[in-house]
Scaffold this motif. Structure first.
Motif, PDB file in Angstrom:
ATOM      1  N   LEU A  51      65.653  64.396  41.035  1.00  0.00           N
ATOM      2  CA  LEU A  51      65.093  64.103  42.628  1.00  0.00           C
ATOM      3  C   LEU A  51      65.911  65.153  43.028  1.00  0.00           C
ATOM      4  O   LEU A  51      65.963  65.935  44.368  1.00  0.00           O
ATOM      5  CB  LEU A  51      65.526  63.030  42.638  1.00  0.00           C
ATOM      6  CG  LEU A  51      63.696  61.998  42.467  1.00  0.00           C
ATOM      7  CD1 LEU A  51      63.599  60.717  43.038  1.00  0.00           C
ATOM      8  CD2 LEU A  51      62.631  62.741  43.525  1.00  0.00           C
ATOM      9  N   SER A  52      67.485  65.052  42.762  1.00  0.00           N
ATOM     10  CA  SER A  52      68.754  65.777  43.601  1.00  0.00           C
ATOM     11  C   SER A  52      68.760  67.270  43.223  1.00  0.00           C
ATOM     12  O   SER A  52      69.484  67.598  43.417  1.00  0.00           O
ATOM     13  CB  SER A  52      69.709  64.948  43.051  1.00  0.00           C
ATOM     14  OG  SER A  52      69.692  64.648  41.322  1.00  0.00           O
ATOM     15  N   SER A  53      68.238  67.778  42.489  1.00  0.00           N
ATOM     16  CA  SER A  53      67.713  68.744  41.514  1.00  0.00           C
ATOM     17  C   SER A  53      67.342  69.611  42.806  1.00  0.00           C
ATOM     18  O   SER A  53      66.270  69.813  43.188  1.00  0.00           O
ATOM     19  CB  SER A  53      67.156  69.386  40.193  1.00  0.00           C
ATOM     20  OG  SER A  53      66.227  68.620  40.404  1.00  0.00           O
ATOM     21  N   PRO A  54      67.757  71.173  42.725  1.00  0.00           N
ATOM     22  CA  PRO A  54      66.844  72.002  43.057  1.00  0.00           C
ATOM     23  C   PRO A  54      65.678  72.586  43.239  1.00  0.00           C
ATOM     24  O   PRO A  54      64.811  72.728  44.284  1.00  0.00           O
ATOM     25  CB  PRO A  54      68.093  73.349  43.377  1.00  0.00           C
ATOM     26  CG  PRO A  54      68.742  73.033  42.995  1.00  0.00           C
ATOM     27  CD  PRO A  54      68.095  71.719  41.993  1.00  0.00           C
ATOM     28  N   ASN A  55      64.856  72.008  41.680  1.00  0.00           N
ATOM     29  CA  ASN A  55      63.453  72.040  41.713  1.00  0.00           C
ATOM     30  C   ASN A  55      62.902  70.825  41.742  1.00  0.00           C
ATOM     31  O   ASN A  55      63.011  69.697  41.546  1.00  0.00           O
ATOM     32  CB  ASN A  55      63.242  73.060  40.103  1.00  0.00           C
ATOM     33  CG  ASN A  55      64.095  74.427  40.143  1.00  0.00           C
ATOM     34  OD1 ASN A  55      64.308  75.001  40.992  1.00  0.00           O
ATOM     35  ND2 ASN A  55      65.125  74.382  38.630  1.00  0.00           N
ATOM     36  N   ALA A  56      61.120  70.744  42.492  1.00  0.00           N
ATOM     37  CA  ALA A  56      60.874  69.556  42.162  1.00  0.00           C
ATOM     38  C   ALA A  56      60.641  69.551  41.163  1.00  0.00           C
ATOM     39  O   ALA A  56      60.136  70.252  40.117  1.00  0.00           O
ATOM     40  CB  ALA A  56      59.776  69.382  43.210  1.00  0.00           C
ATOM     41  N   PRO A  57      60.459  67.286  41.006  1.00  0.00           N
ATOM     42  CA  PRO A  57      60.477  66.688  39.907  1.00  0.00           C
ATOM     43  C   PRO A  57      59.254  66.904  39.671  1.00  0.00           C
ATOM     44  O   PRO A  57      57.900  67.411  40.321  1.00  0.00           O
ATOM     45  CB  PRO A  57      60.644  65.530  39.728  1.00  0.00           C
ATOM     46  CG  PRO A  57      60.642  65.230  41.733  1.00  0.00           C
ATOM     47  CD  PRO A  57      61.066  66.919  41.940  1.00  0.00           C
ATOM     48  N   ASP A  58      58.423  67.319  37.999  1.00  0.00           N
ATOM     49  CA  ASP A  58      56.892  68.203  37.864  1.00  0.00           C
ATOM     50  C   ASP A  58      56.564  66.540  37.884  1.00  0.00           C
ATOM     51  O   ASP A  58      56.902  65.186  37.264  1.00  0.00           O
ATOM     52  CB  ASP A  58      56.950  68.573  35.981  1.00  0.00           C
ATOM     53  CG  ASP A  58      55.687  68.459  35.585  1.00  0.00           C
ATOM     54  OD1 ASP A  58      54.974  67.414  34.756  1.00  0.00           O
ATOM     55  OD2 ASP A  58      55.192  68.957  35.606  1.00  0.00           O
ATOM     56  N   SER A  59      55.178  65.856  38.679  1.00  0.00           N
ATOM     57  CA  SER A  59      55.127  64.611  38.939  1.00  0.00           C
ATOM     58  C   SER A  59      53.970  64.226  37.556  1.00  0.00           C
ATOM     59  O   SER A  59      53.696  63.084  37.796  1.00  0.00           O
ATOM     60  CB  SER A  59      53.073  65.023  40.053  1.00  0.00           C
ATOM     61  OG  SER A  59      52.572  66.154  39.876  1.00  0.00           O
ATOM     62  N   GLN A  60      53.587  65.353  36.276  1.00  0.00           N
ATOM     63  CA  GLN A  60      53.468  64.423  35.369  1.00  0.00           C
ATOM     64  C   GLN A  60      54.175  64.111  34.579  1.00  0.00           C
ATOM     65  O   GLN A  60      53.993  62.227  34.433  1.00  0.00           O
ATOM     66  CB  GLN A  60      52.388  65.172  35.176  1.00  0.00           C
ATOM     67  CG  GLN A  60      51.354  64.440  33.839  1.00  0.00           C
ATOM     68  CD  GLN A  60      50.523  63.986  33.601  1.00  0.00           C
ATOM     69  OE1 GLN A  60      49.775  63.935  35.420  1.00  0.00           O
ATOM     70  NE2 GLN A  60      49.745  62.924  32.731  1.00  0.00           N
ATOM     71  N   ARG A  61      55.096  64.394  34.594  1.00  0.00           N
ATOM     72  CA  ARG A  61      55.984  63.612  34.035  1.00  0.00           C
ATOM     73  C   ARG A  61      56.999  62.700  34.582  1.00  0.00           C
ATOM     74  O   ARG A  61      57.011  61.799  33.972  1.00  0.00           O
ATOM     75  CB  ARG A  61      57.565  65.393  33.841  1.00  0.00           C
ATOM     76  CG  ARG A  61      58.495  64.649  32.636  1.00  0.00           C
ATOM     77  CD  ARG A  61      59.943  65.845  32.897  1.00  0.00           C
ATOM     78  NE  ARG A  61      61.120  65.310  32.013  1.00  0.00           N
ATOM     79  CZ  ARG A  61      62.157  65.865  32.623  1.00  0.00           C
ATOM     80  NH1 ARG A  61      62.050  67.778  32.497  1.00  0.00           N
ATOM     81  NH2 ARG A  61      63.029  65.051  31.434  1.00  0.00           N
ATOM     82  N   MET A  62      56.686  63.002  35.762  1.00  0.00           N
ATOM     83  CA  MET A  62      57.843  62.056  36.593  1.00  0.00           C
ATOM     84  C   MET A  62      56.829  60.391  36.308  1.00  0.00           C
ATOM     85  O   MET A  62      57.058  59.337  36.218  1.00  0.00           O
ATOM     86  CB  MET A  62      57.398  61.782  38.317  1.00  0.00           C
ATOM     87  CG  MET A  62      58.110  60.796  38.943  1.00  0.00           C
ATOM     88  SD  MET A  62      60.202  60.971  38.478  1.00  0.00           S
ATOM     89  CE  MET A  62      60.927  62.123  39.534  1.00  0.00           C
ATOM     90  N   LEU A  63      55.100  60.836  36.518  1.00  0.00           N
ATOM     91  CA  LEU A  63      54.140  59.583  36.661  1.00  0.00           C
ATOM     92  C   LEU A  63      54.738  59.145  34.816  1.00  0.00           C
ATOM     93  O   LEU A  63      54.087  57.726  34.966  1.00  0.00           O
ATOM     94  CB  LEU A  63      53.055  59.970  36.637  1.00  0.00           C
ATOM     95  CG  LEU A  63      51.496  59.470  36.476  1.00  0.00           C
ATOM     96  CD1 LEU A  63      51.753  58.273  37.076  1.00  0.00           C
ATOM     97  CD2 LEU A  63      50.696  59.970  36.324  1.00  0.00           C
ATOM     98  N   SER A  64      54.509  59.774  34.027  1.00  0.00           N
ATOM     99  CA  SER A  64      55.467  58.993  32.468  1.00  0.00           C
ATOM    100  C   SER A  64      56.137  58.224  32.014  1.00  0.00           C
ATOM    101  O   SER A  64      56.280  57.009  31.613  1.00  0.00           O
ATOM    102  CB  SER A  64      54.954  60.696  31.586  1.00  0.00           C
ATOM    103  OG  SER A  64      55.396  59.951  29.806  1.00  0.00           O
ATOM    104  N   MET A  65      57.078  58.657  33.175  1.00  0.00           N
ATOM    105  CA  MET A  65      58.668  57.891  32.990  1.00  0.00           C
ATOM    106  C   MET A  65      58.288  56.960  33.952  1.00  0.00           C
ATOM    107  O   MET A  65      58.696  55.319  33.585  1.00  0.00           O
ATOM    108  CB  MET A  65      59.885  58.955  33.365  1.00  0.00           C
ATOM    109  CG  MET A  65      60.176  60.301  32.890  1.00  0.00           C
ATOM    110  SD  MET A  65      61.471  61.069  34.302  1.00  0.00           S
ATOM    111  CE  MET A  65      62.476  59.977  34.274  1.00  0.00           C
ATOM    112  N   VAL A  66      57.515  56.924  35.483  1.00  0.00           N
ATOM    113  CA  VAL A  66      57.229  55.348  35.986  1.00  0.00           C
ATOM    114  C   VAL A  66      56.033  54.326  34.754  1.00  0.00           C
ATOM    115  O   VAL A  66      56.843  53.454  34.676  1.00  0.00           O
ATOM    116  CB  VAL A  66      56.403  55.554  36.976  1.00  0.00           C
ATOM    117  CG1 VAL A  66      55.811  54.281  37.553  1.00  0.00           C
ATOM    118  CG2 VAL A  66      57.179  56.648  38.145  1.00  0.00           C
ATOM    119  N   GLU A  67      54.945  54.858  34.192  1.00  0.00           N
ATOM    120  CA  GLU A  67      54.390  54.156  33.244  1.00  0.00           C
ATOM    121  C   GLU A  67      55.560  53.691  31.873  1.00  0.00           C
ATOM    122  O   GLU A  67      54.962  52.733  31.630  1.00  0.00           O
ATOM    123  CB  GLU A  67      53.344  55.164  32.789  1.00  0.00           C
ATOM    124  CG  GLU A  67      52.833  55.567  32.975  1.00  0.00           C
ATOM    125  CD  GLU A  67      51.398  56.347  33.178  1.00  0.00           C
ATOM    126  OE1 GLU A  67      52.017  56.741  31.684  1.00  0.00           O
ATOM    127  OE2 GLU A  67      50.389  56.714  33.415  1.00  0.00           O
TER     128      GLU A  67
END
Length: 379
Positions: A178-194
């Motif tokens: 989240l602190s990186s210049p590039n926005a995080p990939d939503s699918q990857r973020m969803l996988s991590m949340v799961e």
């Protein structure tokens, strides 16, 4: 009738058989086992084989007198703690009593013996022996409880550390993303949340198991009986676990009727089936798991069977694994506290049912939950 295993042993040592017979007749009563010896050597042999509450020794014996026997007893760990009462026909002027106490005796009796005094003294030492045994048993139980507590705390720490570490590392990774210049990939973020959710559910299940054990032990394991469909509940549990099984490469088959109505706590019954299926995936060595639901022909009850093709359960472990914190031999590398089967059996029994295992080592195991049918339903 007195249990022979709880009898207190008393040893009588005298070189004259008639003295042994008279003394034995004087002190024999239920709850005591009387052993006799006619020499010091024979007495030592008996003391090395049995635990004695008291030894009554005649002072004047050939070969080895009572004082010499007492000194040998005090020099051996096995016999050192046995109380000694000396008996002598010699006059008090010989001062045998003083020497007897020096040899470690707890009492000294002169012949002719006072029957009331003898019975009273023997009863005191037998009672002291039984109290020592009870204290020793209590000490052993306490040590086992402390050991179980330490093992339990170690297992809890181990079982919680892994998912907590995983959640912590995932949180750090998301922070960096989240602190990186590039926005995080939503699918990857969803996988991590799961993944986080799975880890958190694992910890919640662990805490629920601990609470259920406490409730079961105090008779407060809550049950809310109501009509439900055992076949449908089992299908839902299987579908909930199927993804986990598929990811592990394990096939689950289900044989069940369209409907099988029962009365019970549906949530708790699903908890039992979930535990049995989870164990089958853990211990099944990656082989297919078969689930069956049905009615018994011989008895008015329904059943749920979960069969794996894993290592199986040895005959000597088949009851032990249903106890708290107990697991079958050779399964220590598999995660778990050894609480699930204990809780599952408590739930089965609260429904007037049974939870049993059928297994041959090396050929897998079948766990069977049996539940009574409603009174109005024909078998």
């Amino acid at each position: 009738m007195t249990d022979p295993s709880s009898d207190a042993n008393v040893l009588l040592v005298d070189d004259l058989q008639e003295n042994l017979v008279a003394l034995e007749a004087l002190i024999r009563q239920p709850g005591r086992r009387i052993f006799t010896a006619r020499s010091g050597e024979e007495a030592l042999s008996l003391m090395l084989e049995h635990a004695f509450a008291l030894a009554i020794l005649d002072v004047q014996m050939p070969s080895m007198n009572g004082f010499e026997l007492a000194e040998l007893m005090r020099g051996t760990e096995r016999t050192r703690a046995i109380p000694i009462v000396f008996v002598s026909a010699a006059g008090r002027e010989l001062n045998y009593a003083f020497r007897g106490y020096e040899s470690g005796a707890v009492d000294f009796l002169y012949k002719p013996l006072d029957p009331i005094a003898v019975r009273s003294k023997v009863s005191v030492f037998v009672e002291l022996f039984r109290q020592r045994q009870e204290l020793q048993a209590a000490k052993s139980d306490l040590q086992r409880a402390v050991s179980m507590r330490d093992d339990f705390m170690s297992m809890i720490a181990h079982e919680l550390r892994n998912p907590l570490n995983s959640v912590y590392l995932q949180a750090q990774l998301r922070r960096r993303m989240l602190s990186s210049p590039n926005a995080p990939d939503s699918q990857r973020m969803l996988s991590m949340v799961e993944r986080d959710e799975r880890q958190i559910r694992s910890m919640v299940r662990l805490l629920d198991d601990m609470l259920d054990v406490s409730r079961a032990r105090t008779g407060r394991l809550a049950m809310v009986p109501a009509p439900f469909d055992l076949a449908q509940s089992t299908r839902e549990v299987v579908e909930a676990i199927r993804e986990q099984a598929t990811n592990a490469g394990i096939a689950i088959t289900l044989a069940a009727p369209e409907s099988l109505p029962l009365v019970g706590d549906e949530f708790r019954i699903e908890q039992v089936i979930t535990n049995l299926l989870t164990n089958a995936l853990r211990y099944g060595r990656g082989k297919p798991v078969a689930v069956a639901v049905g009615l018994r022909e011989q008895e008015p009850e329904a059943f749920v069977s979960v069969r794996d093709q894993g290592m199986g359960v040895a005959p000597e472990d088949q009851e032990r694994i249903f106890e708290q914190f107990e697991r079958a031999e050779g399964t220590s590398q598999v995660p778990g506290l050894g609480l699930g089967l204990y809780i599952a059996r408590q739930i089965a029994q609260a429904h007037q049912g049974r939870l049993e295992v059928r297994s041959t080592p090396g050929e897998g195991a079948e766990f069977v939950l049996s539940l009574p049918l409603p009174a109005q339903q024909p078998a």
